[in-house]
Design an enzyme around this catalytic site. Structure first.
Site, mmCIF file in Angstrom:
data_model
loop_
_atom_site.group_PDB
_atom_site.id
_atom_site.type_symbol
_atom_site.label_atom_id
_atom_site.label_comp_id
_atom_site.label_asym_id
_atom_site.label_seq_id
_atom_site.Cartn_x
_atom_site.Cartn_y
_atom_site.Cartn_z
ATOM 1 N N HIS A 120 -15.084 54.706 16.766
ATOM 2 C CA HIS A 120 -14.995 53.837 15.590
ATOM 3 C C HIS A 120 -15.649 54.560 14.400
ATOM 4 O O HIS A 120 -16.772 54.247 14.000
ATOM 5 C CB HIS A 120 -15.686 52.498 15.888
ATOM 6 N N ASN A 164 -10.296 53.469 16.547
ATOM 7 C CA ASN A 164 -10.226 52.337 15.636
ATOM 8 C C ASN A 164 -9.546 52.721 14.330
ATOM 9 O O ASN A 164 -9.954 53.676 13.675
ATOM 10 C CB ASN A 164 -11.638 51.839 15.306
ATOM 11 N N GLU A 165 -8.527 51.965 13.974
ATOM 12 C CA GLU A 165 -7.877 52.077 12.663
ATOM 13 C C GLU A 165 -7.632 53.515 12.212
ATOM 14 O O GLU A 165 -8.130 53.947 11.163
ATOM 15 C CB GLU A 165 -8.714 51.370 11.597
ATOM 16 N N TYR A 309 -6.838 41.339 7.738
ATOM 17 C CA TYR A 309 -7.819 40.823 6.783
ATOM 18 C C TYR A 309 -7.152 40.184 5.576
ATOM 19 O O TYR A 309 -7.610 39.181 5.071
ATOM 20 C CB TYR A 309 -8.744 41.945 6.298
ATOM 21 N N GLU A 373 -9.637 42.426 15.200
ATOM 22 C CA GLU A 373 -10.517 42.106 14.063
ATOM 23 C C GLU A 373 -9.809 41.181 13.101
ATOM 24 O O GLU A 373 -8.619 41.363 12.815
ATOM 25 C CB GLU A 373 -10.908 43.365 13.259
ATOM 26 N N TRP A 417 -14.198 39.648 13.175
ATOM 27 C CA TRP A 417 -15.130 40.640 12.659
ATOM 28 C C TRP A 417 -16.062 39.855 11.760
ATOM 29 O O TRP A 417 -15.579 39.338 10.766
ATOM 30 C CB TRP A 417 -14.422 41.740 11.847
HETATM 31 C C1 GAL Z 1 -12.429 47.363 9.430
HETATM 32 C C2 GAL Z 1 -13.361 48.179 10.295
HETATM 33 C C3 GAL Z 1 -14.653 47.511 10.601
HETATM 34 C C4 GAL Z 1 -15.186 46.641 9.483
HETATM 35 C C5 GAL Z 1 -14.104 45.812 8.826
HETATM 36 C C6 GAL Z 1 -14.524 45.058 7.585
HETATM 37 O O1 GAL Z 1 -11.625 48.213 8.674
HETATM 38 O O2 GAL Z 1 -12.771 48.492 11.525
HETATM 39 O O3 GAL Z 1 -15.554 48.486 11.011
HETATM 40 O O4 GAL Z 1 -16.015 47.294 8.631
HETATM 41 O O5 GAL Z 1 -13.013 46.608 8.471
HETATM 42 O O6 GAL Z 1 -14.434 45.843 6.459
#
Ligand code: GAL
Length: 469
Positions: A120, A164-165, A309, A373, A417
């Site tokens: 990550h 991750n991502e 998100y 997340e 998250w």
């Molecule tokens: C994602 C990441 C996380 C966290 C989240 C909120 O991109 O995997 O580590 O920071 O965003 O910004």
């Protein structure tokens, strides 16, 4: 709104963001240690993850939070340089193994399923010094690290995330260069890193498949930073096509090779090739996979792990001056709607999650999906009575419920998250994504539940929400 029996309710964290103990018990340096120690205001107030939530010594406090919520799944990541200080299996740090063994054993003893991310964002500095993700050598290093983790923890860990991502990571690190190692190679570095990330993922999936799967019977995937995009003007064909390109560059760039055929989407290949040509490059800036590599990459994920998100509006924006950059390659311009509330980059658009889930189900043959997340930040200071934020979560759960119930999406697990307020990368501690508040001024780092934590616990207990569609 009753969720399917056995639905998984989780929360996520990542090593560098919560652990602290940056040099404790033989841990090696990661690129984030180096970067945050260099100062230079690239991180909010030059903050660091040296202590963060102190989870390296306060794991039992985290476990209390997890139990208070009643989570069925807990997603966390392993710090590569805590386990292998110089990134290689030449030296193995037993203290690191002990730390993660305890987390895994405690979770299992409490009936909680660990979802473990191998990587990550926190590359061992020693490997960065050898070229990091721009170098093909990283594929071997990652595979050896992954095999080490499977053989050490795989008797108990059955759900793995390799990387991750990779999409956000490759862009922020080697393309625009705002995340360590901060090497801007705009228009080329991101693609080069992405190419190696995909191959490293695929290699480690094959290692699991051929060496561990039979005995361990687990699943391996990769998490993609998803999001939704709507045409800015739904009546404009150009904007509708731009929205399709946006999702292709964001999601399908990684998902199509891994889930479908081992190769990048046609639209991505043709956009980058034609821009490269205009710019006078002898060949496309997007590297090509060989036929052998395509075969190796295709079909290397056992479920679809995705993050949601936020949403953006997309406009077609012709790259007239042939400028360099991923957005120029995609010929898109992103914006937001004035009615959407936001905290920094997170514009609250709960219906976007349903559209994203439907898109994945349609494009990828209705796979098992995990949302690994999803969340909403508060600023700092944050109020414990985060009623407004809980409203966003509730609306999101309603949309997720519609995706399962009406669109028949095969979603099995949802993780927020994050479990705790934590070190939010370059935003430091100024953005609070936690279900639990952490006081970063207090050496004991007390964890206190927000209202959202208490409400989430109720949802988990009832396996759903009040009300009907
Ligand atoms: C994602 C990441 C996380 C966290 C989240 C909120 O991109 O995997 O580590 O920071 O965003 O910004």
């Amino acid at each position: 709104m009753a969720f399917p029996a056995g639905f998984g309710w989780g929360a996520a964290t990542a090593a560098y963001q919560v652990e602290g103990g940056w040099n404790a018990d033989g841990k090696g340096l990661s690129v984030w240690d180096t970067f945050t120690h260099q100062g230079g205001e690239r991180v909010f107030k030059n903050q660091t993850g040296d202590v963060a939530c102190g989870s390296y010594t306060l794991w039992e406090e985290d476990l209390k939070c997890i139990k208070q919520l009643g989570l069925t799944h807990y997603r966390f990541s392993l710090s590569w340089s805590r386990l292998l200080p110089d990134g290689t299996t030449g030296f193995i740090n037993q203290k690191g193994i002990d730390y993660y063994n305890k987390i895994i054993d405690d979770l299992l003893a409490n009936g909680i399923i660990p979802i473990v991310t191998l990587y990550h964002f926190d590359l061992p500095q020693a490997l960065e010094d050898q070229g990091g993700w721009l170098s093909e050598a990283i594929i071997d290093s990652f595979d050896r690290y992954a095999q080490f983790c499977f053989s050490t923890f795989g008797d108990r860990v059955k759900q793995w995330i390799t990387i991750n991502e990779p999409n956000i990571f490759s862009l922020l690190t080697y393309d625009i260069g705002v995340f360590p190692p901060c090497m801007p190679h705009i228009g080329t570095g991101g693609y080069q890193a992405a190419h190696n990330l995909i191959k490293a993922h695929a290699r480690s999936w094959h290692s699991y498949d051929s060496l561990f799967r039979k005995e361990q019977k687990g699943m391996v995937s990769i998490t993609i930073f998803g999001g939704w995009v709507e045409p800015a003007d739904p009546d404009s064909l150009a904007d509708r096509e731009a929205a399709q390109r946006a999702i292709a560059f964001l999601v399908d760039f990684f998902a199509k090779p891994i889930f479908i055929d081992g190769d990048y989407p046609e639209v991505v290949k043709s956009q980058v090739a034609s821009m490269s040509k205009k710019q006078g490059y002898p060949s496309s800036r997007l590297p090509e996979f060989t036929e052998e590599e395509k075969k190796m990459i295709k079909g290397t994920a056992d479920f679809f792990a995705v993050h949601y998100y936020t949403t953006r509006l997309v406009k077609h924006q012709e790259n007239k001056k042939a400028e360099l950059g991923v957005f120029f390659d995609a010929e898109i311009e992103l914006s937001t709607h004035p009615s959407w509330k936001n905290m920094k980059w997170v514009y609250v658009v709960p219906w976007g999650i349903r559209k994203l889930l439907k898109y994945i189900a349609d494009m990828y043959n209705n796979p098992v999906i995990y949302i690994t997340e999803n969340g909403f930040p508060q600023g700092d200071p944050a109020t414990l009575d985060d009623t407004q934020r809980w409203e966003y979560f509730k609306q999101t759960f309603q949309e997720v419920f519609k995706a399962i119930q009406l669109d028949k999406v095969n979603l099995k697990v949802y993780c927020t998250w994050s479990l705790l307020d934590n070190f939010e990368w370059t935003d430091g501690y100024s953005l609070r994504f936690g279900l639990f508040h952490v006081d970063f001024e207090d050496p004991a780092r007390p964890r206190v539940p927000y209202k959202s934590a208490k409400e989430y616990a109720k949802i988990i207990r009832n396996n759903g929400l009040e009300g009907d569609l």
